[in-house]
Design a protein around this motif. Structure first.
Motif, PDB file in Angstrom:
ATOM      1  N   PRO A   1      38.548  30.754  17.776  1.00 16.89           N
ATOM      2  CA  PRO A   1      37.822  31.616  18.714  1.00 16.89           C
ATOM      3  C   PRO A   1      36.364  31.197  18.842  1.00 16.89           C
ATOM      4  O   PRO A   1      35.904  30.311  18.113  1.00 16.89           O
ATOM      5  N   PRO A   2      35.630  31.836  19.736  1.00 19.44           N
ATOM      6  CA  PRO A   2      34.198  31.564  19.785  1.00 19.44           C
ATOM      7  C   PRO A   2      33.556  31.845  18.421  1.00 19.44           C
ATOM      8  O   PRO A   2      34.113  32.575  17.604  1.00 19.44           O
TER       9      PRO A   2
ATOM     10  N   PHE B   1      33.478  41.969  19.045  1.00 13.17           N
ATOM     11  CA  PHE B   1      34.434  41.277  19.915  1.00 13.17           C
ATOM     12  C   PHE B   1      35.655  40.823  19.105  1.00 13.17           C
ATOM     13  O   PHE B   1      36.803  41.022  19.506  1.00 13.17           O
TER      14      PHE B   1
ATOM     15  N   HIS C   1      37.139  19.683  27.531  1.00 10.42           N
ATOM     16  CA  HIS C   1      36.824  20.876  26.730  1.00 10.42           C
ATOM     17  C   HIS C   1      35.874  20.443  25.612  1.00 10.42           C
ATOM     18  O   HIS C   1      36.109  19.435  24.946  1.00 10.42           O
TER      19      HIS C   1
ATOM     20  N   THR D   1      35.268  21.627  22.637  1.00  8.16           N
ATOM     21  CA  THR D   1      35.587  21.842  21.226  1.00  8.16           C
ATOM     22  C   THR D   1      37.076  21.624  20.920  1.00  8.16           C
ATOM     23  O   THR D   1      37.715  22.473  20.315  1.00  8.16           O
ATOM     24  N   VAL D   2      37.576  20.474  21.312  1.00 12.55           N
ATOM     25  CA  VAL D   2      39.006  20.194  21.089  1.00 12.55           C
ATOM     26  C   VAL D   2      39.261  19.917  19.598  1.00 12.55           C
ATOM     27  O   VAL D   2      38.568  19.122  18.978  1.00 12.55           O
TER      28      VAL D   2
ATOM     29  N   ALA E   1      43.117  29.667  23.551  1.00 14.55           N
ATOM     30  CA  ALA E   1      43.838  28.388  23.499  1.00 14.55           C
ATOM     31  C   ALA E   1      43.013  27.175  23.926  1.00 14.55           C
ATOM     32  O   ALA E   1      43.360  26.053  23.566  1.00 14.55           O
ATOM     33  N   GLY E   2      41.953  27.357  24.704  1.00 12.74           N
ATOM     34  CA  GLY E   2      41.166  26.206  25.161  1.00 12.74           C
ATOM     35  C   GLY E   2      42.061  25.190  25.848  1.00 12.74           C
ATOM     36  O   GLY E   2      42.863  25.525  26.716  1.00 12.74           O
ATOM     37  N   SER E   3      41.979  23.926  25.383  1.00 14.51           N
ATOM     38  CA  SER E   3      42.793  22.886  26.014  1.00 14.51           C
ATOM     39  C   SER E   3      44.176  22.786  25.376  1.00 14.51           C
ATOM     40  O   SER E   3      44.890  21.812  25.595  1.00 14.51           O
ATOM     41  N   GLY E   4      44.534  23.758  24.542  1.00 12.01           N
ATOM     42  CA  GLY E   4      45.933  23.891  24.100  1.00 12.01           C
ATOM     43  C   GLY E   4      46.340  23.139  22.846  1.00 12.01           C
ATOM     44  O   GLY E   4      47.540  22.962  22.602  1.00 12.01           O
TER      45      GLY E   4
ATOM     46  N   GLU F   1      44.308  31.781  27.592  1.00 17.12           N
ATOM     47  CA  GLU F   1      42.995  31.157  27.818  1.00 17.12           C
ATOM     48  C   GLU F   1      42.418  31.748  29.098  1.00 17.12           C
ATOM     49  O   GLU F   1      43.113  31.867  30.096  1.00 17.12           O
TER      50      GLU F   1
ATOM     51  N   TYR G   1      40.620  25.183  31.816  1.00 14.46           N
ATOM     52  CA  TYR G   1      41.184  24.800  30.518  1.00 14.46           C
ATOM     53  C   TYR G   1      42.686  25.067  30.475  1.00 14.46           C
ATOM     54  O   TYR G   1      43.430  24.329  29.827  1.00 14.46           O
TER      55      TYR G   1
HETATM   56  C1  LIG Z   1      36.637  27.118  20.719  1.00 13.35           C
HETATM   57  S1  LIG Z   1      37.520  27.098  22.181  1.00 13.35           S
HETATM   58  C2  LIG Z   1      39.171  26.654  21.734  1.00 13.35           C
HETATM   59  C3  LIG Z   1      39.421  25.175  21.788  1.00 13.35           C
HETATM   60  C4  LIG Z   1      40.842  24.765  21.418  1.00 13.35           C
HETATM   61  N1  LIG Z   1      41.098  24.953  20.009  1.00 13.35           N
HETATM   62  C5  LIG Z   1      41.133  23.327  21.800  1.00 13.35           C
HETATM   63  O1  LIG Z   1      41.509  22.521  20.917  1.00 13.35           O
HETATM   64  O2  LIG Z   1      40.994  22.971  22.970  1.00 13.35           O
HETATM   65  C6  LIG Z   1      37.616  28.778  22.566  1.00 13.35           C
HETATM   66  C7  LIG Z   1      38.245  29.075  23.911  1.00 13.35           C
HETATM   67  O3  LIG Z   1      38.392  30.483  24.030  1.00 13.35           O
HETATM   68  C8  LIG Z   1      38.258  30.829  25.394  1.00 13.35           C
HETATM   69  N2  LIG Z   1      37.945  32.263  25.439  1.00 13.35           N
HETATM   70  C9  LIG Z   1      36.783  32.882  25.099  1.00 13.35           C
HETATM   71  N3  LIG Z   1      36.891  34.211  25.256  1.00 13.35           N
HETATM   72  C10 LIG Z   1      38.165  34.445  25.681  1.00 13.35           C
HETATM   73  C11 LIG Z   1      38.894  35.627  26.008  1.00 13.35           C
HETATM   74  N4  LIG Z   1      38.324  36.836  25.932  1.00 13.35           N
HETATM   75  N5  LIG Z   1      40.179  35.502  26.392  1.00 13.35           N
HETATM   76  C12 LIG Z   1      40.770  34.277  26.469  1.00 13.35           C
HETATM   77  N6  LIG Z   1      40.131  33.117  26.184  1.00 13.35           N
HETATM   78  C13 LIG Z   1      38.840  33.205  25.804  1.00 13.35           C
HETATM   79  C14 LIG Z   1      37.148  29.908  25.902  1.00 13.35           C
HETATM   80  O4  LIG Z   1      37.227  29.721  27.300  1.00 13.35           O
HETATM   81  C15 LIG Z   1      37.427  28.634  25.106  1.00 13.35           C
HETATM   82  O5  LIG Z   1      38.182  27.706  25.866  1.00 13.35           O
END
Ligand SMILES: C[S@@+](CC[C@H](N)C(=O)[O-])C[C@H]1O[C@@H](n2cnc3c(N)ncnc32)[C@H](O)[C@@H]1O
Length: 384
Positions: A35-36, A80, A317, A319-320, A345-348, A365, A370
């Motif tokens: 997560p963030p 959050f 993305h 932070t993959v 999920a970001g880029s999944g 996501e 993404y």
């Molecule tokens: C740290 S990144 C995840 C990256 C992922 N592990 C990857 O390998 O690509 C966190 C992701 O959470 C998404 N995000 C943030 N708040 C969200 C929410 N409330 N609901 C769904 N996705 C959210 C962001 O857009 C971001 O792509």
């Protein structure tokens, strides 16, 4: 409320809090998510919590407890996490394990959010990597700039701009290394990142014992044998120091462990190392073999970085995660044939890793760009 089949092996584009509300109770086996971190990473909106409003009653509780409010929105970040996982705890089965990534700087908030949501914190897994990049302000240089002090040039380096970068490949970049004389020379504001945390938590059991729980729900345990640290060539742990065969005590004794089990690999620990020379050199000769290794280039500032091949074409993305790390984490907490949820999920990467390990997944996501990347990566995987 929808059925779990409507979500399984899909990526849902939307806000996870809203999407999770439609998932049935006790239908998911684990959550693995990144997560963030609440630090407004590289100006990304999804990591900025200054605008999330804490509930009034929560503010009063905190104020009564003497909590000072952070201007960086960290309590809002914790709120959050708390709100999201308060909903997520409903959809996972009793005894389900979750793994939630956290940055050392804000992991106390992530962990508090999870605990307040009802999860039991069971452990923390530390992933150590070699090539993090310090994001530190050079205070000496800043002071000199402010006071108009001249700095001595110690070295000059000329590099070509990277092809495809903003500058284009023919641009020359000149980097001057300088030194000043103020008392602040050599001071900075941050350390080089070398570790990231994965908080291991569990939804409380519904049954009196762990055995009753695993038999009822299929959740409650972590898969030790699937995550044993591989032995090196020629290593034989069934031989004790005196050169005799160890006693087989069926893995229950305190001294000697079962011969067969030991030779499947060492018991996994909560330390995972990347494969860089830098990390290997931290250990006396040949002792890093006691720990699990997962390949990962180091991602600038944030943790481990995925190689271009495993990220997929055009994946921008920021932070993959590395696939081998995510595959290992999937094996650890998802029961055989189980479903894992990644609400961020970001880029999944979690979804790809789960799929590769033979598990089912649900990805959520909120950014359509993404979601498209994640879908493309999954499509490529299925084609392969
Ligand atoms: C740290 S990144 C995840 C990256 C992922 N592990 C990857 O390998 O690509 C966190 C992701 O959470 C998404 N995000 C943030 N708040 C969200 C929410 N409330 N609901 C769904 N996705 C959210 C962001 O857009 C971001 O792509």
């Amino acid at each position: 409320m929808k059925t779990i089949e409507e979500f399984t092996n899909k990526i849902i584009c939307g806000d996870c809090l809203e999407v999770i509300k439609q998932i049935p109770d006790n239908s998911i086996d684990s959550i693995i998510t990144d997560p963030p971190a609440g630090i407004a990473f590289m100006g990304e909106d999804w990591d900025d919590f200054t605008s999330v409003k804490t509930t009034k009653s929560q503010l009063i509780t905190w104020m009564n407890a003497g909590v000072k409010f952070s201007s960086a929105g960290l309590l809002e970040f914790q709120e959050f996490i708390y709100l999201t996982f308060s909903e997520a705890i409903r959809v996972v089965k009793p005894g389900s394990h979750i793994l939630v990534w956290a940055l050392p700087r804000t992991s106390h908030h992530t962990a508090m959010g999870l605990e307040r949501a009802g999860f039991e914190i069971r452990d923390k897994i530390y992933f150590v990597f070699g090539s993090g990049f310090p994001k530190s302000l050079n205070i000496g240089k800043a002071v000199d700039k402010l006071l108009g002090n001249t700095r001595e040039v110690i070295s000059k380096q000329e590099r070509s701009g990277r092809s495809g970068g903003i500058l284009g490949k023919d641009t020359k970049i000149i980097h001057y290394k300088t030194k000043g004389n103020s008392e602040w020379e050599g001071y900075g504001t941050a350390l080089k990142p070398a570790v990231e945390e994965w908080i291991l938590a569990r939804k409380p059991l519904s049954e009196k014992t762990i055995t009753d729980n695993v038999l009822r729900w299929g959740t409650g345990g972590i898969n030790i044998d699937a995550c044993r640290v591989p032995l090196q060539e020629g290593e034989d742990l069934s031989i004790n120091r005196e050169g005799d065969k160890k006693l087989d005590t069926n893995n229950r004794g305190w001294g000697f462990k079962a011969v067969s089990r030991d030779n499947e690999g060492r018991f996994p620990s909560h330390l995972i190392l990347d494969e860089s020379e830098e990390v290997d050199n931290l250990f006396p000769k040949n002792t890093s073999r006691y720990f699990q290794h997962c390949s990962a280039d180091t991602r600038i500032f944030y943790g481990n970085k995925a190689s271009k091949k495993e990220k997929g074409e055009g994946n921008n993305h920021p932070t993959v995660k590395s696939l081998s790390l995510m595959q290992y984490l999937c094996r650890l907490v998802i029961p055989t044939g189980g479903i894992v949820l990644d609400p961020f999920a970001g880029s999944g990467t979690t979804l790809i890793a789960a799929c590769q390990e033979g598990f089912n997944f649900i990805g959520i996501e909120k950014e359509p760009k993404y979601c498209r990347i994640a879908e493309e990566r999954l499509k490529n995987l299925i084609q392969e």
